[in-house]
Motif scaffolding. Structure first.
Motif, PDB file in Angstrom:
ATOM      1  N   ILE A 119       9.976  -0.853  28.940  1.00 27.63           N
ATOM      2  CA  ILE A 119      10.962   0.099  29.427  1.00 27.63           C
ATOM      3  C   ILE A 119      11.537   0.859  28.229  1.00 27.63           C
ATOM      4  CG2 ILE A 119      13.066   0.394  30.786  1.00 27.63           C
ATOM      5  CD1 ILE A 119      10.738  -1.030  32.289  1.00 27.63           C
ATOM      6  N   PRO A 120      11.359   2.186  28.165  1.00 32.15           N
ATOM      7  CA  PRO A 120      11.882   2.941  27.031  1.00 32.15           C
ATOM      8  C   PRO A 120      13.407   2.834  26.948  1.00 32.15           C
ATOM      9  CG  PRO A 120      10.485   4.323  28.421  1.00 32.15           C
ATOM     10  CD  PRO A 120      10.681   3.034  29.133  1.00 32.15           C
ATOM     11  N   GLN A 129       4.268   1.176  31.486  1.00 33.46           N
ATOM     12  CA  GLN A 129       5.110   1.814  30.471  1.00 33.46           C
ATOM     13  C   GLN A 129       5.453   3.231  30.924  1.00 33.46           C
ATOM     14  OE1 GLN A 129       3.728   1.886  26.394  1.00 33.46           O
ATOM     15  NE2 GLN A 129       5.658   2.722  25.683  1.00 33.46           N
ATOM     16  N   PRO A 130       6.574   3.355  31.644  1.00 29.56           N
ATOM     17  CA  PRO A 130       6.970   4.688  32.098  1.00 29.56           C
ATOM     18  C   PRO A 130       7.380   5.560  30.907  1.00 29.56           C
ATOM     19  CG  PRO A 130       8.738   3.126  32.480  1.00 29.56           C
ATOM     20  CD  PRO A 130       7.555   2.332  31.997  1.00 29.56           C
ATOM     21  N   SER A 131       7.215   6.864  31.073  1.00 33.46           N
ATOM     22  CA  SER A 131       7.575   7.790  30.006  1.00 33.46           C
ATOM     23  C   SER A 131       8.043   9.100  30.633  1.00 33.46           C
ATOM     24  CB  SER A 131       6.367   8.030  29.098  1.00 33.46           C
ATOM     25  OG  SER A 131       6.715   8.898  28.048  1.00 33.46           O
ATOM     26  N   ALA A 132       9.318   9.431  30.423  1.00 33.51           N
ATOM     27  CA  ALA A 132       9.862  10.685  30.938  1.00 33.51           C
ATOM     28  C   ALA A 132       9.540  11.798  29.951  1.00 33.51           C
ATOM     29  CB  ALA A 132      11.368  10.564  31.123  1.00 33.51           C
ATOM     30  N   GLY A 178       4.636   4.315  19.897  1.00 33.43           N
ATOM     31  CA  GLY A 178       5.600   5.134  19.170  1.00 33.43           C
ATOM     32  C   GLY A 178       6.976   5.214  19.790  1.00 33.43           C
ATOM     33  N   LYS A 179       7.255   4.403  20.824  1.00 34.03           N
ATOM     34  CA  LYS A 179       8.552   4.449  21.501  1.00 34.03           C
ATOM     35  C   LYS A 179       9.235   3.089  21.436  1.00 34.03           C
ATOM     36  CE  LYS A 179       7.262   8.086  24.584  1.00 34.03           C
ATOM     37  NZ  LYS A 179       7.882   8.914  25.562  1.00 34.03           N
ATOM     38  N   GLU A 213      13.844  -3.724  40.017  1.00 27.59           N
ATOM     39  CA  GLU A 213      14.566  -2.481  39.805  1.00 27.59           C
ATOM     40  C   GLU A 213      15.386  -2.603  38.526  1.00 27.59           C
ATOM     41  OE1 GLU A 213      17.814   0.409  42.007  1.00 27.59           O
ATOM     42  OE2 GLU A 213      16.742  -1.104  43.171  1.00 27.59           O
ATOM     43  N   PHE A 214      15.104  -1.732  37.576  1.00 26.35           N
ATOM     44  CA  PHE A 214      15.800  -1.705  36.296  1.00 26.35           C
ATOM     45  C   PHE A 214      16.768  -0.536  36.286  1.00 26.35           C
ATOM     46  CE2 PHE A 214      11.740  -3.684  35.572  1.00 26.35           C
ATOM     47  CZ  PHE A 214      11.990  -4.689  34.657  1.00 26.35           C
ATOM     48  N   THR A 215      17.972  -0.768  35.759  1.00 26.89           N
ATOM     49  CA  THR A 215      18.956   0.288  35.567  1.00 26.89           C
ATOM     50  C   THR A 215      19.319   0.311  34.089  1.00 26.89           C
ATOM     51  OG1 THR A 215      19.833  -0.078  37.789  1.00 26.89           O
ATOM     52  CG2 THR A 215      21.216   1.172  36.260  1.00 26.89           C
ATOM     53  N   ILE A 216      19.155   1.476  33.471  1.00 22.93           N
ATOM     54  CA  ILE A 216      19.442   1.635  32.054  1.00 22.93           C
ATOM     55  C   ILE A 216      20.691   2.498  31.947  1.00 22.93           C
ATOM     56  CG2 ILE A 216      18.588   2.454  29.833  1.00 22.93           C
ATOM     57  CD1 ILE A 216      16.076   1.973  32.538  1.00 22.93           C
TER      58      ILE A 216
END
Length: 105
Positions: free
Chosen positions: A55-56, A6-9, A80-81, A94-97
């Motif tokens: 993925i957020p 779970q990436p988080s910027a 919470g996201k 590879e995800f592109t949002i």
């Protein structure tokens, strides 16, 4: 073996990458962001393992594609996201949002 990604910027970071040497092989994860929003995400799932990737995404995202080894499970709230949940098998993804969609290859 199964694990969660779970990436988080946050803050002023525009990119981050990391890895973990598990008993099953190296797990890799990296993302790029613009204005605190993740725009791309890459993950490596070692052989004989699986992962759930959260993925957020914004509420605007309505289109989430799939590819071999990456199955979309729906939008969920986690930690919470708002996230798009994907089940991943072994491989590189590879995800592109962008705009209202997520593309994975």
């Amino acid at each position: 073996q199964h694990f969660v990604l779970q990436p988080s910027a946050g803050g002023t970071f525009t990119a981050l990458e990391g890895s973990y040497n598990s008993n099953m092989g190296r797990i890799r994860s990296s993302w790029k962001a613009s204005h605190g929003v993740i725009t791309s995400y890459k993950a490596t799932v070692p052989a004989n393992t699986s992962a759930t990737a959260y993925i957020p995404v914004s509420d605007r995202v309505t289109s989430c594609n799939e590819c071999e080894g990456a199955v979309y499970r729906g939008k969920v709230t986690r930690n919470g996201k708002s996230c798009a949940a994907y089940e991943l098998t072994s491989g590189e993804f590879e995800f592109t949002i962008s705009g209202n969609s997520i593309k994975v290859k």
